[in-house]
Design an enzyme around this catalytic site. Structure first.
Site, PDB file in Angstrom:
ATOM      1  N   TRP A 105      42.250  34.410  45.678  1.00 28.17           N
ATOM      2  CA  TRP A 105      43.664  34.073  45.492  1.00 28.17           C
ATOM      3  C   TRP A 105      44.046  33.080  46.584  1.00 28.17           C
ATOM      4  O   TRP A 105      43.817  33.323  47.767  1.00 28.17           O
ATOM      5  CB  TRP A 105      44.488  35.364  45.605  1.00 28.17           C
ATOM      6  CG  TRP A 105      45.955  35.210  45.437  1.00 28.17           C
ATOM      7  CD1 TRP A 105      46.616  34.600  44.409  1.00 28.17           C
ATOM      8  CD2 TRP A 105      46.969  35.723  46.319  1.00 28.17           C
ATOM      9  NE1 TRP A 105      47.977  34.694  44.601  1.00 28.17           N
ATOM     10  CE2 TRP A 105      48.223  35.371  45.765  1.00 28.17           C
ATOM     11  CE3 TRP A 105      46.948  36.430  47.514  1.00 28.17           C
ATOM     12  CZ2 TRP A 105      49.428  35.708  46.359  1.00 28.17           C
ATOM     13  CZ3 TRP A 105      48.130  36.766  48.118  1.00 28.17           C
ATOM     14  CH2 TRP A 105      49.363  36.417  47.540  1.00 28.17           C
ATOM     15  N   ASP A 187      42.899  44.078  49.974  1.00 29.19           N
ATOM     16  CA  ASP A 187      44.051  43.634  49.206  1.00 29.19           C
ATOM     17  C   ASP A 187      44.015  44.399  47.887  1.00 29.19           C
ATOM     18  O   ASP A 187      43.121  44.192  47.061  1.00 29.19           O
ATOM     19  CB  ASP A 187      43.976  42.124  48.962  1.00 29.19           C
ATOM     20  CG  ASP A 187      45.247  41.572  48.312  1.00 29.19           C
ATOM     21  OD1 ASP A 187      46.117  42.371  47.929  1.00 29.19           O
ATOM     22  OD2 ASP A 187      45.356  40.345  48.192  1.00 29.19           O
ATOM     23  N   LYS A 223      52.225  44.431  39.702  1.00 26.58           N
ATOM     24  CA  LYS A 223      51.518  44.567  38.433  1.00 26.58           C
ATOM     25  C   LYS A 223      51.641  45.969  37.853  1.00 26.58           C
ATOM     26  O   LYS A 223      51.999  46.135  36.693  1.00 26.58           O
ATOM     27  CB  LYS A 223      50.035  44.221  38.625  1.00 26.58           C
ATOM     28  CG  LYS A 223      49.753  42.848  39.229  1.00 26.58           C
ATOM     29  CD  LYS A 223      50.174  41.727  38.326  1.00 26.58           C
ATOM     30  CE  LYS A 223      49.660  40.372  38.798  1.00 26.58           C
ATOM     31  NZ  LYS A 223      50.083  40.000  40.143  1.00 26.58           N
TER      32      LYS A 223
END
Length: 380
Positions: A105, A187, A223
């Site tokens: 990312w 993460d 999410k």
């Protein structure tokens, strides 16, 4: 026209954002609660939320929790967790070198450099030939990393490739990191959303804690709760000695105070209430199973259509990957063909968001991919 490239969030089969029913229910209940006020939260946020987040990540029966060796800090979603964790490691613990996967990312690099890290490095991860992890390269890069390097690891549903290490590979990663004295920074943006199983998606983090690592983990509820614009996140901190907890909390308090003072309350209250109520928790768990099942179902459908068409190559990697994103293995020339001839928009890397697929368009997309791969073989 199908946009598969720039979706960063879950979409239903009609391409629309989905507000989880349990979120709607909780927001209505909160709006009718006269005891909820708009007072500031403490600097480190809502304690009930952070405690519930750490428990969800490590498991209710975690020895680290029982021993008081871990705590959480409410953050501005996963990005905020990364930032305050990076500030802690650089400013107070003097770490300067960090590694992130190639690819990763894109914000990982920016967040850590802006936090004061001066030595950004990458470790090999994706092998475009095998369409799998370049595990030998990954391990070699870890073995060559200087001691006290911070290693950013995706807890599950690696973004952007969608491919995760196996449990055996995670064990080897832990072996090398322990030997080389490397610091894990997880993460966790997709717990529960990736596989539909909260425990499975937290396996890697829990394994590292079980091995005795000190670590930090940025958690996001964008999410798995669909709370993208509420910026609901947590930084979980795991230490080897509970006596250090007060000092670390103190340093994090100063970091947050000087950065954004304190976090917003609405999303954290909502998440904390759902996680604390068994009925609501079970409803939420059904929602994340539904979302993950749709994503996995579209992976299966795309692969099935490509196999049915006899599309050159092996497409098993599509179903071996997990989460929102897939590195399809398409070349820049093939993706250009999809864009120009079929108006299917995706990145040159071949990455797509699986949520852009639905039963009404998956056959069309598969036929377009078949045409692109047939007309422009990879070796050309």
């Amino acid at each position: 026209m199908f946009k598969l490239q720039n979706l960063q969030s879950y979409r239903d089969e009609n391409g629309k954002p989905w507000v989880l029913p349990v979120v709607r229910k909780m927001e209505k209940k909160m709006s009718e609660d006269p005891t909820l006020l708009h007072e500031y939260l403490p600097v480190l946020g809502l304690e009930q939320f952070s405690n519930a987040s750490v428990s969800m990540l490590l498991g209710e029966d975690s020895p680290a929790i029982a021993a008081g060796r871990t705590f959480g800090v409410q953050a501005l979603s996963g990005t905020g967790g990364l930032r305050i964790g990076a500030e802690l490691l650089n400013k107070h613990l003097k770490y300067t070198t960090f590694y992130y996967s190639n690819p990763t990312w894109e914000n990982h690099h920016l967040v850590f450099v802006n936090s004061g890290f001066t030595q950004p490095r990458t470790y090999r991860y994706w092998n475009p030939k095998t369409r799998a992890i370049d595990f030998d390269g990954f391990i070699e890069d870890l073995k060559n990393a200087p001691e006290n390097s911070v290693i950013i690891l995706h807890a599950c549903a690696h973004n952007p490739t969608g491919i995760d290490p196996s449990q055996e590979q995670w064990e080897k990663i832990a072996d090398v990191m322990e030997e080389r004295k490397l610091f894990p920074f997880f993460d966790s943006a997709y717990q529960g959303f990736a596989s539909g199983d909260l425990d499975r998606d937290a396996w890697a983090v829990r394994y590292f804690v079980k091995r005795g690592f000190e670590l930090v983990c940025a958690q996001s509820y964008a999410k798995n709760f669909g709370l993208y614009n509420e910026r609901v996140g947590n930084l979980a901190v795991v230490m080897s000695d509970a006596r250090h907890a007060a000092a670390v909390r103190s340093q994090l308090t100063w970091i947050v105070r000087g950065m954004y003072s304190n976090p917003p309350a609405h999303g954290a209250r909502l998440v904390a209430a759902v996680l604390a109520d068994k009925q609501l928790f079970d409803e939420w768990r059904d929602h994340i199973k539904l979302m993950s099942s749709r994503v996995m179902g579209m992976r299966e459908a795309l692969r099935s259509e490509l196999v049915k068409l006899g599309t050159p190559g092996n497409w098993d990697h599509i179903v071996k990957q997990i989460g929102l994103f897939s590195y399809t293995g398409l070349t820049p020339r093939q993706t250009e063909h999809l864009i120009k001839e079929y108006h299917i928009y995706l990145l040159k890397s071949g990455r797509i968001n699986i949520c852009g697929l639905n039963p009404g368009n998956v056959e069309y997309v598969a036929r377009a991919i078949h045409d692109a791969v047939t007309k422009f073989p990879e070796e050309e």
